[in-house]
Design a protein around this motif. Structure first.
Motif, PDB file in Angstrom:
ATOM      1  N   LEU A  31     -18.758  29.015  49.409  1.00 44.13           N
ATOM      2  CA  LEU A  31     -17.758  30.048  49.139  1.00 44.13           C
ATOM      3  C   LEU A  31     -17.876  30.569  47.708  1.00 44.13           C
ATOM      4  CD1 LEU A  31     -15.297  31.688  50.030  1.00 44.13           C
ATOM      5  CD2 LEU A  31     -13.854  29.751  49.346  1.00 44.13           C
ATOM      6  N   LEU A  32     -18.041  29.666  46.757  1.00 41.36           N
ATOM      7  CA  LEU A  32     -18.192  30.091  45.363  1.00 41.36           C
ATOM      8  C   LEU A  32     -19.436  30.960  45.199  1.00 41.36           C
ATOM      9  CD1 LEU A  32     -17.251  26.780  43.508  1.00 41.36           C
ATOM     10  CD2 LEU A  32     -15.860  28.854  43.676  1.00 41.36           C
ATOM     11  N   ARG A  33     -20.509  30.572  45.840  1.00 40.07           N
ATOM     12  CA  ARG A  33     -21.756  31.326  45.731  1.00 40.07           C
ATOM     13  C   ARG A  33     -21.585  32.735  46.308  1.00 40.07           C
ATOM     14  NH1 ARG A  33     -24.713  27.405  47.181  1.00 40.07           N
ATOM     15  NH2 ARG A  33     -24.643  27.789  49.414  1.00 40.07           N
ATOM     16  N   ARG A  34     -20.913  32.839  47.452  1.00 39.10           N
ATOM     17  CA  ARG A  34     -20.758  34.151  48.081  1.00 39.10           C
ATOM     18  C   ARG A  34     -19.850  35.074  47.265  1.00 39.10           C
ATOM     19  NH1 ARG A  34     -19.215  32.787  53.117  1.00 39.10           N
ATOM     20  NH2 ARG A  34     -17.020  33.359  52.949  1.00 39.10           N
ATOM     21  N   THR A  35     -18.861  34.521  46.612  1.00 42.73           N
ATOM     22  CA  THR A  35     -17.927  35.340  45.841  1.00 42.73           C
ATOM     23  C   THR A  35     -18.401  35.595  44.410  1.00 42.73           C
ATOM     24  OG1 THR A  35     -16.675  33.353  45.207  1.00 42.73           O
ATOM     25  CG2 THR A  35     -15.924  34.561  47.166  1.00 42.73           C
ATOM     26  N   GLY A  36     -19.444  34.875  43.994  1.00 42.87           N
ATOM     27  CA  GLY A  36     -19.915  35.038  42.630  1.00 42.87           C
ATOM     28  C   GLY A  36     -19.015  34.369  41.609  1.00 42.87           C
ATOM     29  N   LEU A  37     -18.161  33.460  42.058  1.00 41.99           N
ATOM     30  CA  LEU A  37     -17.249  32.744  41.168  1.00 41.99           C
ATOM     31  C   LEU A  37     -17.752  31.321  40.964  1.00 41.99           C
ATOM     32  CD1 LEU A  37     -13.885  33.984  42.718  1.00 41.99           C
ATOM     33  CD2 LEU A  37     -14.886  34.722  40.536  1.00 41.99           C
ATOM     34  N   SER A  38     -17.195  30.654  39.975  1.00 42.54           N
ATOM     35  CA  SER A  38     -17.575  29.270  39.704  1.00 42.54           C
ATOM     36  C   SER A  38     -16.336  28.389  39.726  1.00 42.54           C
ATOM     37  CB  SER A  38     -18.250  29.157  38.333  1.00 42.54           C
ATOM     38  OG  SER A  38     -17.296  29.332  37.297  1.00 42.54           O
ATOM     39  N   LEU A  39     -16.556  27.094  39.765  1.00 40.95           N
ATOM     40  CA  LEU A  39     -15.442  26.158  39.732  1.00 40.95           C
ATOM     41  C   LEU A  39     -14.657  26.309  38.431  1.00 40.95           C
ATOM     42  CD1 LEU A  39     -14.256  23.982  41.568  1.00 40.95           C
ATOM     43  CD2 LEU A  39     -15.670  22.298  40.397  1.00 40.95           C
ATOM     44  N   ARG A  40     -15.344  26.680  37.379  1.00 34.42           N
ATOM     45  CA  ARG A  40     -14.672  26.879  36.082  1.00 34.42           C
ATOM     46  C   ARG A  40     -13.715  28.061  36.108  1.00 34.42           C
ATOM     47  NH1 ARG A  40     -19.944  26.095  34.700  1.00 34.42           N
ATOM     48  NH2 ARG A  40     -20.211  28.339  34.329  1.00 34.42           N
ATOM     49  N   ASP A  41     -13.919  28.988  37.023  1.00 31.67           N
ATOM     50  CA  ASP A  41     -13.031  30.148  37.122  1.00 31.67           C
ATOM     51  C   ASP A  41     -11.694  29.789  37.756  1.00 31.67           C
ATOM     52  OD1 ASP A  41     -14.841  32.067  36.058  1.00 31.67           O
ATOM     53  OD2 ASP A  41     -15.899  32.134  37.988  1.00 31.67           O
ATOM     54  N   MET A  42     -11.632  28.662  38.450  1.00 27.71           N
ATOM     55  CA  MET A  42     -10.424  28.291  39.181  1.00 27.71           C
ATOM     56  C   MET A  42      -9.350  27.748  38.229  1.00 27.71           C
ATOM     57  SD  MET A  42     -11.202  29.176  42.215  1.00 27.71           S
ATOM     58  CE  MET A  42     -12.548  30.332  41.853  1.00 27.71           C
ATOM     59  N   ASP A  43      -8.165  28.327  38.308  1.00 25.96           N
ATOM     60  CA  ASP A  43      -7.044  27.862  37.495  1.00 25.96           C
ATOM     61  C   ASP A  43      -6.308  26.703  38.150  1.00 25.96           C
ATOM     62  OD1 ASP A  43      -7.169  29.965  35.369  1.00 25.96           O
ATOM     63  OD2 ASP A  43      -6.803  31.270  37.093  1.00 25.96           O
TER      64      ASP A  43
END
Length: 419
Positions: A316-328
Motif C-alpha cells: 500500500l505504501l509503495r502504491r501511494t508513494g508514501l512511507s511509514l515515516r509519513d504516518m502520524d
C-alpha cells in the motif's frame, strides 16, 4: 483510492459503535441485528442524516445466523428506512468491515453511490449451536417430511448421543490449528518474548483507560443497555498481574500467549458514515478524514497465519508513494501481542517484502486497541477506522495507517488522509 478517475474523493464523515463487552455478559441477550440497528439508528440521529439521502448499507458478520442471510438488508427493513436503500452483507474474518468500507468507498468513488454506512457486528454470546452431521440429517429429514407419520418415523431414529451439541470450532479448516496456536508458532519463529507481549497488552490497557477517562473513546460510543464505555479495559492492570497468567495455547514452559496478551471474545457493532466529498460539502459537513487507498493481501498459513500485514502495508505504501515515516498515527489491530510484535519486526527488518522502517511506539495505537477495547470480529475494522479518523481530526494529522490481520492468512491495510 485517493481521487478516482472522475476525481471523487471519499470522506469519512463519522463513525459510531456500541460499547464493546466480553462475550456472555452484558449483551448476551442482544441479537446481532439489534446491536446493528442500534448503531445505524444512533448514527443517523447523531449526525443528522436524512435517511432518504443514503444509498447503501454494507454490513458484515463472521459468525453466521442461518436465519438471516443478509443482515444489511434486514437493518434497512427493521429500521423502516427507505426501501430503495441497497443493503448487502460481506464476510471475511477479522477484516470483514474493512471490506465493507472498501466496497462502499469504491462505489462512491465510482459514482454509483453518494452516501452510505459500512460496518459490522459480532455476537459471540449467540453463536449458533451445532449438532453432529448424523443428527442434522435426521432433523432435516423430519422437517422435510410430507406427512406426520414420516416425520415421526424419522424422529424415532434419534438417540441420546444426537442431542449433544458440538462447540463452534475456532480452528483453521486448512490447518486444524486455532489462531492462538498459530500465533504461538509465530512468536517462537520471530523470538518474541512473553515480556514484550505483556508490555504491548499493558500499553493497550493503559492507553484505552486514559482515552476512556478523557472522553476520546466515549465520543465514538452509542450507549446501550445503560452501558457507555468498553467493559474490557483494565486501567489498573500491571506487568506483574499480566505475568501471573498461564499460557493458554501452548501450556508447556515454552508457551507465551495468555488471556492477558490476547484479544478477548467480544460482543459489539460498529459503523462508519461515508460520503462523496461533494455530498459532504453540499450538506455543510466537515469530514474527519478521506480514504486515500486500501490494499488486501494474503499468504500461505505455513508462512505465518497472522503475518499478511507484512505484505499489505508495504504494498500500500509503495502504491501511494508514501512511507511509514509519513504516518502520524498507526492503528494496528491487536489480535495478540505476539502478532503485533511479529509484524512490526517484519516491517523493520524486511521479510517477504522490503523493509519499511520502525514504528514510533508513541504513535502506535494511541487510544489502545483490541487487547484492551475488545475484538468483535466483523466490527473491528469499522472501530479502528472510527478511532483513527477521530484522532486524526483532533490532532489535525496528515496521514493515518490502518493494519488488520485476519484468519485465513489475510490482511487489510488502509491509509486515511486530511488536507
Amino acid at each position: 483510492m485517493g481521487k478516482s478517475l472522475n476525481g471523487r474523493r471519499v470522506a469519512v464523515v463519522g463513525g459510531l459503535r456500541t460499547p464493546f463487552v466480553k462475550a456472555g455478559t452484558y449483551f448476551k441477550d442482544l441479537s446481532p441485528l439489534a446491536m446493528s440497528t442500534h448503531v445505524v439508528a444512533e448514527m443517523l440521529s447523531r449526525y443528522g442524516v436524512v435517511a432518504d439521502s443514503l444509498d447503501d448499507i454494507v454490513w458484515g458478520r463472521v459468525i453466521h445466523d442461518p436465519r438471516i442471510s443478509n443482515i444489511a438488508r434486514e437493518i434497512v427493513l427493521d429500521l423502516r428506512l427507505p426501501a430503495r436503500i441497497r443493503g448487502y452483507m460481506v464476510s471475511n474474518n477479522c477484516i470483514t468491515s474493512a471490506h465493507a468500507i472498501a466496497n462502499l468507498a469504491d462505489a462512491i468513488a465510482g459514482g454509483r453511490s453518494e452516501a452510505g454506512i459500512a460496518g459490522g457486528v459480532e455476537s459471540m454470546s449467540q453463536a449458533p449451536i451445532l449438532f453432529s452431521r448424523e443428527a442434522s440429517r435426521i432433523f432435516l429429514e423430519a422437517g422435510l417430511a410430507s406427512s406426520t407419520s414420516q416425520q415421526i418415523k424419522a424422529l424415532l431414529r434419534l438417540r441420546p448421543r444426537h442431542f449433544r451439541p458440538e462447540s463452534l470450532s475456532v480452528k483453521e479448516p486448512s490447518t486444524g490449528l486455532s489462531m492462538g496456536e498459530h500465533c504461538e508458532i509465530m512468536a517462537k519463529q520471530w523470538q518474541i518474548s512473553r515480556q514484550v507481549q505483556d508490555e504491548i497488552a499493558l500499553r493497550s490497557h493503559l492507553r484505552a483507560a486514559q482515552a476512556t477517562a478523557d472522553g476520546r473513546l466515549a465520543a465514538e460510543i452509542a450507549p446501550l443497555k445503560g452501558i457507555d464505555r468498553d467493559m474490557i479495559v483494565r486501567g489498573d492492570t500491571s506487568l506483574e498481574r499480566l505475568g501471573s497468567l498461564r499460557p493458554v495455547f501452548d501450556r508447556s514452559s515454552r508457551g507465551t500467549l495468555t488471556a492477558g496478551n490476547s484479544s478477548p471474545l467480544t460482543d459489539g457493532a460498529a459503523g462508519v458514515l461515508l460520503m462523496s466529498e461533494e455530498r459532504a460539502a453540499k450538506e455543510g459537513r466537515k469530514p474527519l478524514a478521506f480514504i486515500r487507498d486500501v490494499h488486501f493481501a494474503s499468504l500461505h498459513p505455513d508462512d505465518g497465519l497472522l503475518m499478511a500485514p507484512a505484505l499489505a502495508v508495504p504494498a500500500l505504501l509503495r502504491r501511494t508513494g508514501l512511507s511509514l515515516r509519513d504516518m502520524d498515527i498507526v492503528e494496528m489491530h491487536e489480535a495478540f501481542g505476539a502478532q503485533v510484535a511479529c509484524n512490526l519486526a517484519a516491517w523493520e527488518q524486511g521479510w517477504k517484502d522490503e523493509a519499511i522502517g520502525v514504528v514510533d511506539q508513541a504513535i502506535l495505537n494511541p487510544l489502545g486497541s483490541s487487547i484492551a477495547v475488545g475484538h468483535p470480529f466483523a466490527a473491528t475494522g469499522a472501530r479502528i477506522v472510527t478511532t483513527l479518523a477521530g484522532e486524526m481530526a483532533r490532532k489535525k494529522s496528515r496521514y493515518g495507517l490502518v493494519s488488520i490481520c485476519a484468519a485465513g492468512a489475510m490482511a487489510a491495510a488502509m491509509i486515511l488522509e486530511r488536507d
